[in-house]
Design a protein around this motif. Sequence first.
Motif, PDB file in Angstrom:
ATOM      1  N   MET A   1       0.849  -1.181   0.000  1.00  0.00           N
ATOM      2  CA  MET A   1       0.000   0.000   0.000  1.00  0.00           C
ATOM      3  C   MET A   1       0.897   1.249   0.000  1.00  0.00           C
ATOM      4  O   MET A   1       1.859   1.305   0.745  1.00  0.00           O
ATOM      5  CB  MET A   1      -0.889   0.027   1.235  1.00  0.00           C
TER       6      MET A   1
ATOM      7  N   ASP B   1       0.149   5.417   0.155  1.00  0.00           N
ATOM      8  CA  ASP B   1      -0.876   6.458   0.317  1.00  0.00           C
ATOM      9  C   ASP B   1      -2.289   5.877   0.304  1.00  0.00           C
ATOM     10  O   ASP B   1      -3.200   6.432  -0.309  1.00  0.00           O
ATOM     11  CB  ASP B   1      -0.752   7.514  -0.782  1.00  0.00           C
ATOM     12  N   GLY B   2      -2.474   4.736   0.958  1.00  0.00           N
ATOM     13  CA  GLY B   2      -3.773   4.105   1.033  1.00  0.00           C
ATOM     14  C   GLY B   2      -4.206   3.394  -0.239  1.00  0.00           C
ATOM     15  O   GLY B   2      -5.317   2.897  -0.324  1.00  0.00           O
TER      16      GLY B   2
END
Length: 65
Positions: free
Chosen positions: A1, A3-4
């Motif tokens: 992942m 930044d999300g």
Amino acid sequence: MVDGRRLHFTAVAGDFADRESGSRWNVLGQAIAGPMKGRRLARIDHVDTFWFAWVAFTPETEILR
């Protein structure tokens, strides 16, 4: 992942590329080319061992299907 954003990787000529951005990554989790160049993946602690060594020291290990 990063930044999300969940990334999915495939092997490409000795490195890896993520499907989402097309960036190239090395084995250390560093983006070396593409839109994410300079970014890093979070490290995940793990153990790399041979099965016979693992089971010798942790015989209570269970194998699940």
